[in-house]
Design a protein around this motif. Structure first.
Motif, short mmCIF file in Angstrom:
data_model
loop_
_atom_site.label_atom_id
_atom_site.label_comp_id
_atom_site.label_asym_id
_atom_site.label_seq_id
_atom_site.Cartn_x
_atom_site.Cartn_y
_atom_site.Cartn_z
N SER A 103 27.69 32.19 42.21
CA SER A 103 28.40 32.82 43.33
C SER A 103 28.07 34.31 43.40
N ALA A 104 27.52 34.73 44.52
CA ALA A 104 27.20 36.15 44.71
C ALA A 104 28.45 37.02 44.69
N GLY A 105 29.61 36.44 45.02
CA GLY A 105 30.85 37.21 45.06
C GLY A 105 31.67 37.15 43.79
N ALA A 106 31.14 36.53 42.74
CA ALA A 106 31.91 36.34 41.50
C ALA A 106 31.99 37.63 40.69
N VAL A 107 33.02 37.68 39.86
CA VAL A 107 33.19 38.79 38.92
C VAL A 107 33.75 38.23 37.61
N VAL A 108 33.30 38.82 36.52
CA VAL A 108 33.95 38.65 35.22
C VAL A 108 34.42 40.03 34.82
N VAL A 109 35.70 40.15 34.55
CA VAL A 109 36.25 41.40 34.04
C VAL A 109 36.35 41.23 32.54
N GLY A 110 35.55 41.96 31.81
CA GLY A 110 35.51 41.82 30.36
C GLY A 110 36.28 42.91 29.67
N ALA A 111 37.00 42.53 28.61
CA ALA A 111 37.67 43.49 27.74
C ALA A 111 36.90 43.51 26.43
N ILE A 132 36.72 40.48 23.75
CA ILE A 132 37.99 39.98 23.19
C ILE A 132 38.90 39.41 24.29
N GLY A 133 38.46 39.55 25.53
CA GLY A 133 39.22 39.00 26.64
C GLY A 133 38.37 39.01 27.89
N ALA A 134 38.72 38.12 28.81
CA ALA A 134 37.96 38.06 30.06
C ALA A 134 38.84 37.46 31.15
N ALA A 135 38.59 37.92 32.36
CA ALA A 135 39.24 37.36 33.55
C ALA A 135 38.14 37.13 34.57
N THR A 136 38.20 36.00 35.25
CA THR A 136 37.13 35.64 36.18
C THR A 136 37.69 35.49 37.59
N GLY A 137 36.80 35.54 38.55
CA GLY A 137 37.21 35.33 39.93
C GLY A 137 36.02 35.06 40.83
N THR A 138 36.27 34.32 41.90
CA THR A 138 35.25 34.02 42.91
C THR A 138 35.92 33.92 44.27
N PRO A 139 35.13 34.09 45.33
CA PRO A 139 35.64 33.69 46.63
C PRO A 139 36.07 32.22 46.56
N MET A 140 37.20 31.88 47.15
CA MET A 140 37.76 30.54 47.00
C MET A 140 36.78 29.44 47.40
N GLU A 141 36.00 29.66 48.45
CA GLU A 141 35.09 28.62 48.90
C GLU A 141 33.96 28.37 47.90
N ASP A 142 33.78 29.25 46.92
CA ASP A 142 32.74 29.07 45.91
C ASP A 142 33.25 28.35 44.67
N HIS A 143 34.56 28.12 44.58
CA HIS A 143 35.12 27.49 43.39
C HIS A 143 35.18 25.97 43.59
N GLY A 144 35.78 25.26 42.66
CA GLY A 144 35.82 23.80 42.69
C GLY A 144 36.45 23.23 43.95
N GLU A 145 35.89 22.13 44.42
CA GLU A 145 36.36 21.47 45.65
C GLU A 145 37.85 21.16 45.62
N GLU A 146 38.35 20.68 44.46
CA GLU A 146 39.76 20.30 44.37
C GLU A 146 40.68 21.50 44.59
N PHE A 147 40.19 22.68 44.27
CA PHE A 147 41.01 23.88 44.47
C PHE A 147 41.05 24.26 45.94
N GLY A 148 39.91 24.28 46.59
CA GLY A 148 39.89 24.56 48.02
C GLY A 148 40.65 23.51 48.82
N ALA A 149 40.54 22.24 48.42
CA ALA A 149 41.23 21.16 49.13
C ALA A 149 42.74 21.32 49.08
N ALA A 150 43.26 21.99 48.06
CA ALA A 150 44.70 22.21 47.95
C ALA A 150 45.25 23.01 49.13
N PHE A 151 44.39 23.78 49.79
CA PHE A 151 44.83 24.64 50.89
C PHE A 151 44.72 23.97 52.26
N GLU A 152 44.21 22.73 52.31
CA GLU A 152 44.13 22.03 53.59
C GLU A 152 45.53 21.87 54.17
#
Length: 195
Positions: free
Chosen positions: A52-60, A67-87
């Motif tokens: 995903s061109a819009g992804a980020v990993v925030v590393g600690a 020692i820690g990480a947080a991730t994120g992507t544009p919703m349409e780039d993540h798993g289908e089941e997650f996007g489908a939840a918003f239908e």
């Protein structure tokens, strides 16, 4: 101890994905996820961020150690089941940034790193022109046999940051629990805030 929190994209993001996989396996083994993870699954799952061109990993980082990480992507780039939840929810996926995992080793908790993770991902989402930030949490009954007596949910932390659960917006996601023989579906509840 001094921890540096950095937003990583592109090649820098790709370089830490192996360490993110190890953190996910270690941290999500505990309540409430009880994830019995393996590196083969992690490699496939984390490819989402590499692809995903819009992804980020925030590393600690404590020195050079992640020692820690947080991730994120544009919703349409993540798993289908997650996007489908918003239908039918009235929300446009292209306006949503999905804050996926936040994993942090226990010795580093309570130092503001969780806030730094959200600050960085929300800033990244705004830079992408996103209007909403969402994440989801697993729903487990308090009567679950592995529920720790001293467990304190993070609901108060999330509410202070402006997040609220979205009624009726859930997804089922499958993984193998610690002590189980086979993967099972778990219900994940989405929380959202407007940016």
């Amino acid at each position: 101890m001094t921890v540096a929190v950095r937003s990583l994209t592109g090649a820098a993001l790709d370089a830490v994905l192996g360490d993110v996989a190890a953190l996910r396996i270690a941290v999500f083994r505990d309540w409430p996820y009880l994830y019995d993870g393996d590196l083969d699954y992690e490699r496939g799952y984390l490819a989402t961020y590499r692809d995903s061109a819009g992804a980020v990993v925030v590393g600690a980082f404590d020195g050079d150690r992640l020692i820690g990480a947080a991730t994120g992507t544009p919703m349409e780039d993540h798993g289908e089941e997650f996007g489908a939840a918003f239908e039918g929810s009235g929300f446009d996926l292209e306006q949503i940034f999905y804050c996926a995992e936040s994993v942090l080793l226990p010795d580093y908790r309570g130092q503001g790193i969780g806030h730094a993770f959200f600050d960085a991902r929300e800033g990244h989402a705004r830079a992408l022109g996103r209007r909403y930030s969402v994440f989801c949490r697993v729903l487990r009954p308090d009567s679950h046999p592995l529920h720790p007596a001293n467990y304190r949910p993070l609901d108060g932390f999330w509410r202070k940051r402006g997040y609220r659960p979205l009624d009726g917006v859930t997804a089922d996601y499958v993984w193998k629990d610690v002590g189980e023989d086979a993967p099972t579906a778990k219900t994940m509840q989405f929380w959202m805030r407007e940016l």
